[in-house]
Scaffold this motif. Structure first.
Motif, mmCIF file in Angstrom:
data_model
loop_
_atom_site.group_PDB
_atom_site.id
_atom_site.type_symbol
_atom_site.label_atom_id
_atom_site.label_comp_id
_atom_site.label_asym_id
_atom_site.label_seq_id
_atom_site.Cartn_x
_atom_site.Cartn_y
_atom_site.Cartn_z
ATOM 1 N N ALA A 108 143.123 58.415 93.152
ATOM 2 C CA ALA A 108 142.167 58.591 92.057
ATOM 3 C C ALA A 108 140.863 59.115 92.630
ATOM 4 O O ALA A 108 139.940 58.339 92.926
ATOM 5 C CB ALA A 108 141.945 57.277 91.314
ATOM 6 N N PRO A 109 140.758 60.444 92.841
ATOM 7 C CA PRO A 109 139.503 60.980 93.385
ATOM 8 C C PRO A 109 138.311 60.739 92.481
ATOM 9 O O PRO A 109 137.181 60.605 92.951
ATOM 10 C CB PRO A 109 139.793 62.479 93.517
ATOM 11 N N GLU A 110 138.534 60.677 91.175
ATOM 12 C CA GLU A 110 137.437 60.466 90.249
ATOM 13 C C GLU A 110 137.114 58.987 90.054
ATOM 14 O O GLU A 110 136.178 58.644 89.328
ATOM 15 C CB GLU A 110 137.780 61.089 88.887
ATOM 16 N N GLY A 111 137.851 58.105 90.699
ATOM 17 C CA GLY A 111 137.635 56.664 90.557
ATOM 18 C C GLY A 111 138.725 56.019 89.722
ATOM 19 O O GLY A 111 139.414 56.684 88.936
ATOM 20 N N VAL A 112 138.909 54.719 89.912
ATOM 21 C CA VAL A 112 139.938 53.988 89.190
ATOM 22 C C VAL A 112 139.455 53.725 87.770
ATOM 23 O O VAL A 112 138.406 53.117 87.565
ATOM 24 C CB VAL A 112 140.275 52.666 89.906
ATOM 25 N N ARG A 113 140.217 54.184 86.814
ATOM 26 C CA ARG A 113 139.848 53.992 85.419
ATOM 27 C C ARG A 113 140.397 52.668 84.897
ATOM 28 O O ARG A 113 141.457 52.216 85.334
ATOM 29 C CB ARG A 113 140.390 55.148 84.574
ATOM 30 N N PRO A 114 139.706 52.038 83.958
ATOM 31 C CA PRO A 114 140.222 50.774 83.408
ATOM 32 C C PRO A 114 141.465 51.009 82.576
ATOM 33 O O PRO A 114 141.761 52.126 82.127
ATOM 34 C CB PRO A 114 139.048 50.272 82.547
ATOM 35 N N ALA A 115 142.203 49.936 82.351
ATOM 36 C CA ALA A 115 143.426 50.028 81.559
ATOM 37 C C ALA A 115 143.090 50.351 80.109
ATOM 38 O O ALA A 115 142.033 49.972 79.603
ATOM 39 C CB ALA A 115 144.196 48.712 81.639
ATOM 40 N N PRO A 116 143.965 51.070 79.400
ATOM 41 C CA PRO A 116 143.684 51.423 78.000
ATOM 42 C C PRO A 116 143.652 50.197 77.104
ATOM 43 O O PRO A 116 144.251 49.165 77.412
ATOM 44 C CB PRO A 116 144.843 52.361 77.646
ATOM 45 N N PRO A 117 142.961 50.288 75.964
ATOM 46 C CA PRO A 117 142.848 49.115 75.065
ATOM 47 C C PRO A 117 144.182 48.637 74.535
ATOM 48 O O PRO A 117 144.384 47.441 74.350
ATOM 49 C CB PRO A 117 141.925 49.626 73.943
ATOM 50 N N TRP A 118 145.121 49.561 74.282
ATOM 51 C CA TRP A 118 146.400 49.121 73.728
ATOM 52 C C TRP A 118 147.192 48.287 74.723
ATOM 53 O O TRP A 118 148.075 47.516 74.344
ATOM 54 C CB TRP A 118 147.235 50.329 73.297
ATOM 55 N N LEU A 119 146.855 48.423 76.032
ATOM 56 C CA LEU A 119 147.528 47.607 77.040
ATOM 57 C C LEU A 119 146.806 46.292 77.268
ATOM 58 O O LEU A 119 147.435 45.239 77.404
ATOM 59 C CB LEU A 119 147.629 48.391 78.345
ATOM 60 N N THR A 120 145.459 46.349 77.313
ATOM 61 C CA THR A 120 144.705 45.109 77.516
ATOM 62 C C THR A 120 144.797 44.198 76.312
ATOM 63 O O THR A 120 144.680 42.979 76.431
ATOM 64 C CB THR A 120 143.235 45.444 77.804
ATOM 65 N N ARG A 147 141.620 56.704 100.037
ATOM 66 C CA ARG A 147 140.830 57.650 100.825
ATOM 67 C C ARG A 147 141.651 58.087 102.026
ATOM 68 O O ARG A 147 141.969 57.281 102.898
ATOM 69 C CB ARG A 147 139.507 57.010 101.279
ATOM 70 N N LEU A 148 142.005 59.338 102.065
ATOM 71 C CA LEU A 148 142.779 59.881 103.170
ATOM 72 C C LEU A 148 141.872 60.647 104.123
ATOM 73 O O LEU A 148 140.869 61.219 103.701
ATOM 74 C CB LEU A 148 143.882 60.805 102.643
ATOM 75 N N PRO A 149 142.224 60.681 105.414
ATOM 76 C CA PRO A 149 141.384 61.437 106.364
ATOM 77 C C PRO A 149 141.347 62.927 106.048
ATOM 78 O O PRO A 149 140.333 63.576 106.250
ATOM 79 C CB PRO A 149 142.056 61.168 107.717
ATOM 80 N N ALA A 150 142.455 63.476 105.551
ATOM 81 C CA ALA A 150 142.507 64.904 105.250
ATOM 82 C C ALA A 150 142.100 65.135 103.806
ATOM 83 O O ALA A 150 142.647 64.515 102.887
ATOM 84 C CB ALA A 150 143.913 65.444 105.495
ATOM 85 N N GLU A 151 141.126 66.004 103.606
ATOM 86 C CA GLU A 151 140.661 66.331 102.263
ATOM 87 C C GLU A 151 141.383 67.529 101.663
ATOM 88 O O GLU A 151 141.341 67.729 100.453
ATOM 89 C CB GLU A 151 139.154 66.600 102.285
ATOM 90 N N GLY A 152 142.040 68.317 102.478
ATOM 91 C CA GLY A 152 142.763 69.468 101.963
ATOM 92 C C GLY A 152 143.247 70.343 103.096
ATOM 93 O O GLY A 152 142.924 70.127 104.273
ATOM 94 N N VAL A 153 144.046 71.343 102.732
ATOM 95 C CA VAL A 153 144.599 72.300 103.685
ATOM 96 C C VAL A 153 144.271 73.695 103.176
ATOM 97 O O VAL A 153 144.549 74.021 102.011
ATOM 98 C CB VAL A 153 146.116 72.133 103.841
ATOM 99 N N THR A 154 143.652 74.506 104.012
ATOM 100 C CA THR A 154 143.283 75.858 103.615
ATOM 101 C C THR A 154 144.505 76.766 103.619
ATOM 102 O O THR A 154 145.593 76.378 104.065
ATOM 103 C CB THR A 154 142.212 76.419 104.559
ATOM 104 N N GLU A 155 144.329 77.978 103.124
ATOM 105 C CA GLU A 155 145.432 78.944 103.086
ATOM 106 C C GLU A 155 145.903 79.336 104.481
ATOM 107 O O GLU A 155 147.049 79.710 104.665
ATOM 108 C CB GLU A 155 145.000 80.188 102.313
ATOM 109 N N ALA A 156 145.027 79.237 105.467
ATOM 110 C CA ALA A 156 145.401 79.556 106.846
ATOM 111 C C ALA A 156 146.082 78.401 107.567
ATOM 112 O O ALA A 156 146.441 78.536 108.738
ATOM 113 C CB ALA A 156 144.175 79.999 107.639
#
Length: 378
Positions: free
Chosen positions: A96-108, A123-132
């Protein structure tokens, strides 16, 4: 005339300060002794000696075991610190790069979210892989992964073995930055090869060749079902920081004070200039070219991995015992699934009704980086 100096093979071994003990071991034993002596000095007027020994002896033995004991080449005190750190960290991590979202109301509202699980962002050490094929490590720098071929050392003559050792030694002596030689062992999936062999058997010019091809496919299928097939892969991982560290000790290496620089950059987050990242990638490519030239006389072929292959290697490292090969067509976290999935055995997908279509696994959308590589060239 200068005399040769023997360098120990374990260059990472800590220096022995006193009585064969390292500074870390002396610190642990000294602090424990001071604490026990101070406790006895303060409480000997009211605490009998046998009672104090009952408490002091286990503490002293525990400190001695932690300071002197080792497991798998790591001291027990480091393992204890790592265990405590792992215990305090969240057990469940989600992408969840944008952060952990709370559970939806229909579930809670139905009381199903109270499971005792508190996920945390992964959080992984690698953030991405370039085209090269360059792995972006964020503020830690960049890295590149290359596959290295192997050499049958045992079948060579003594003279050839000495030449191979000397060639590899020249490469080791040329290193001015960390290099990792990783030997991976992973499962070998022969399902695709078996399917191709059976498909091509019908087109062979002679019936005996077709029979032999089908028997060989049956043998491979029996071998796959009866044993765990493994393969080894030798990877050469080169890592480069975003800022070049020049030699400051006169011996070609960086000064010990440079170990404090990553902590300072972490404590003061700032955006890395694009020029510094490009310069690090240039140095990385130059080091890879040097490795290729120096290892080629030994018969070792170094081939850098492209974006798809590097992504597959990172995916396999995160889940080394996965039944699905890393080169399989899996949908990414941000991909939109719009097509039907193909079977892994290269067989036609049977026609299904609407209810069956809803039950099909959502593994359809494939990442463009992994479509053209199945790992056969490694």
């Amino acid at each position: 005339m200068t005399q040769p100096v023997r360098i120990p093979s374990d260059v990472d071994r800590e220096d022995r300060v006193l009585a064969g003990l390292t500074a870390r071991q002396l610190a642990i034993l000294t602090v424990t002794g001071i604490v026990l002596y101070g406790g006895w000095t303060l409480g000997r007027a009211v605490i009998p000696l046998p009672v104090f020994l009952i408490v002091a002896v286990p503490i002293g033995v525990t400190a001695a075991v932690l300071a002197l004991g080792r497991r798998d080449g790591i001291s027990l005190d480091r393992l204890l610190v790592a265990a405590i750190r792992q215990r305090l960290q969240p057990r469940h991590r989600v992408a969840a790069p944008e952060g952990v979202r709370p559970a939806p109301p229909w579930l809670t509202g139905q009381g199903r979210s109270d499971t005792g699980v508190s996920p945390a962002p992964l959080r992984l050490p690698a953030e991405g892989v370039t085209e090269a094929g360059v792995v972006d490590l964020g503020p830690e720098g960049v890295a590149i992964v290359a596959v290295a071929s192997t050499v049958n050392f045992a079948l060579r003559t003594p003279g050839e073995q000495e030449a191979l050792v000397a060639s590899f030694g020249r490469y080791l002596h040329s290193l001015t930055a960390p290099v990792q030689v990783l030997v991976r062992t992973e499962r070998l999936d022969l399902s695709r090869q078996i399917a191709e062999l059976r498909e091509a058997a019908a087109g062979l010019p002679h019936p005996m060749l077709e029979t032999a091809a089908r028997e060989h496919a049956d043998y491979l299928d029996q071998l796959r079902r009866s044993t765990d097939l493994l393969r080894r892969q030798v990877l050469l991982v080169l890592r480069e920081p975003l800022r070049a560290l020049g030699p400051a000790d006169g011996l070609g290496g960086a000064s010990p004070l440079t170990a404090l620089r990553p902590r300072r950059t972490q404590a003061r987050p700032a955006e890395v200039p694009e020029g510094a990242r490009r310069a690090a990638e240039t140095r990385l490519v130059r080091r890879l070219g040097e490795a290729t030239e120096l290892l080629s006389p030994a018969g070792i072929v170094v081939t850098p991995l492209d974006a798809g292959q590097a992504t597959a290697v990172l995916a396999a490292a995160c889940n080394p015992d996965a039944l699905i090969p890393p080169g399989a067509g899996l949908a990414g976290a941000d991909d939109v699934i719009t097509i039907a999935a193909d079977t892994f055995d290269d067989e036609p997908t049977p026609t299904t009704d609407a209810a069956d279509e809803r039950s099909q696994p959502l593994m359809a959308a494939t990442s463009s980086d992994l479509d053209e590589w199945d790992g056969s060239d490694l």
